[in-house]
Motif scaffolding. Sequence first.
Motif, PDB file in Angstrom:
ATOM      1  N   SER A 186      81.756  49.770  64.946  1.00 57.86           N
ATOM      2  CA  SER A 186      81.165  49.963  63.994  1.00 57.86           C
ATOM      3  C   SER A 186      80.110  49.161  63.239  1.00 57.86           C
ATOM      4  CB  SER A 186      82.441  50.086  62.799  1.00 57.86           C
ATOM      5  OG  SER A 186      82.892  48.600  62.644  1.00 57.86           O
ATOM      6  N   ASP A 187      79.966  48.015  63.747  1.00 61.51           N
ATOM      7  CA  ASP A 187      78.626  46.960  63.260  1.00 61.51           C
ATOM      8  C   ASP A 187      77.577  47.244  64.082  1.00 61.51           C
ATOM      9  OD1 ASP A 187      80.501  45.667  61.717  1.00 61.51           O
ATOM     10  OD2 ASP A 187      81.233  44.110  63.053  1.00 61.51           O
ATOM     11  N   ILE A 188      77.677  48.138  64.932  1.00 64.21           N
ATOM     12  CA  ILE A 188      76.178  48.255  65.912  1.00 64.21           C
ATOM     13  C   ILE A 188      75.300  49.112  65.029  1.00 64.21           C
ATOM     14  CG2 ILE A 188      75.371  49.710  67.908  1.00 64.21           C
ATOM     15  CD1 ILE A 188      77.936  48.818  69.528  1.00 64.21           C
ATOM     16  N   PRO A 189      75.545  50.220  64.624  1.00 60.40           N
ATOM     17  CA  PRO A 189      74.507  50.903  63.646  1.00 60.40           C
ATOM     18  C   PRO A 189      74.023  49.928  62.515  1.00 60.40           C
ATOM     19  CG  PRO A 189      76.459  52.305  63.982  1.00 60.40           C
ATOM     20  CD  PRO A 189      76.821  50.792  64.417  1.00 60.40           C
ATOM     21  N   LYS A 190      74.776  49.036  61.953  1.00 60.16           N
ATOM     22  CA  LYS A 190      74.268  48.122  60.925  1.00 60.16           C
ATOM     23  C   LYS A 190      73.460  47.306  61.369  1.00 60.16           C
ATOM     24  CE  LYS A 190      78.779  48.766  58.667  1.00 60.16           C
ATOM     25  NZ  LYS A 190      80.200  47.863  58.517  1.00 60.16           N
ATOM     26  N   ALA A 191      73.756  46.508  62.436  1.00 61.68           N
ATOM     27  CA  ALA A 191      72.828  45.602  63.177  1.00 61.68           C
ATOM     28  C   ALA A 191      71.617  46.132  63.481  1.00 61.68           C
ATOM     29  CB  ALA A 191      73.719  44.786  64.297  1.00 61.68           C
ATOM     30  N   PHE A 229      82.430  59.118  69.874  1.00 61.76           N
ATOM     31  CA  PHE A 229      83.548  60.018  69.135  1.00 61.76           C
ATOM     32  C   PHE A 229      83.818  59.449  67.713  1.00 61.76           C
ATOM     33  CE2 PHE A 229      84.922  60.893  73.676  1.00 61.76           C
ATOM     34  CZ  PHE A 229      84.597  62.253  73.500  1.00 61.76           C
ATOM     35  N   THR A 230      83.398  58.252  67.497  1.00 64.26           N
ATOM     36  CA  THR A 230      83.663  57.934  65.997  1.00 64.26           C
ATOM     37  C   THR A 230      82.549  57.350  65.387  1.00 64.26           C
ATOM     38  OG1 THR A 230      84.159  55.653  66.729  1.00 64.26           O
ATOM     39  CG2 THR A 230      86.066  57.109  66.884  1.00 64.26           C
TER      40      THR A 230
END
Length: 154
Positions: free
Chosen positions: A76-81, A102-103
């Motif tokens: 979940s932190d990948i898009p933010k980073a 998928f999430t």
Amino acid sequence: ARLPLRQAVVSTLDEAQAQSRTLFELGNLAEIYFCDLVVLCEGKTEKRLLPLLYERLRGRHPELDQVAFVAVGACSDIPKALAVLAAMGIQACGIADLDFAFTEARKGQKPMLPKDEEALVRTKAALKRLQPQHGYLLGGNELPTKDKKTGWQA
């Protein structure tokens, strides 16, 4: 000139908690400032293994090609980073487990993948077709779930 990390975090993320977490995780990794490419991954295992895989495939240490592997803690932190690194002008990509597709990749106002992505629909169909043979549980979302009785992990 690259945007300073603190300014990039504040300009790209809405949540203060996410800002401080991303700032802490990326702020301790000075090598991102000296790389041409940052490859984001979820955890410590990927951070250790991906450079070895890179070296095996390319025949060179990633550092020689100005490539850094950065663990962000959770998919979940990948898009933010990615957003922070883009604001800094640093080329980046992410490597994640299938659950990311998928999430997390389908969340938000600008999802990375559409909800009806053909490859994801086909993957769900394959999981459903293989389930009776292998005995893993499928949840209401047609994705594998953890099963304490058999030891299957999602």
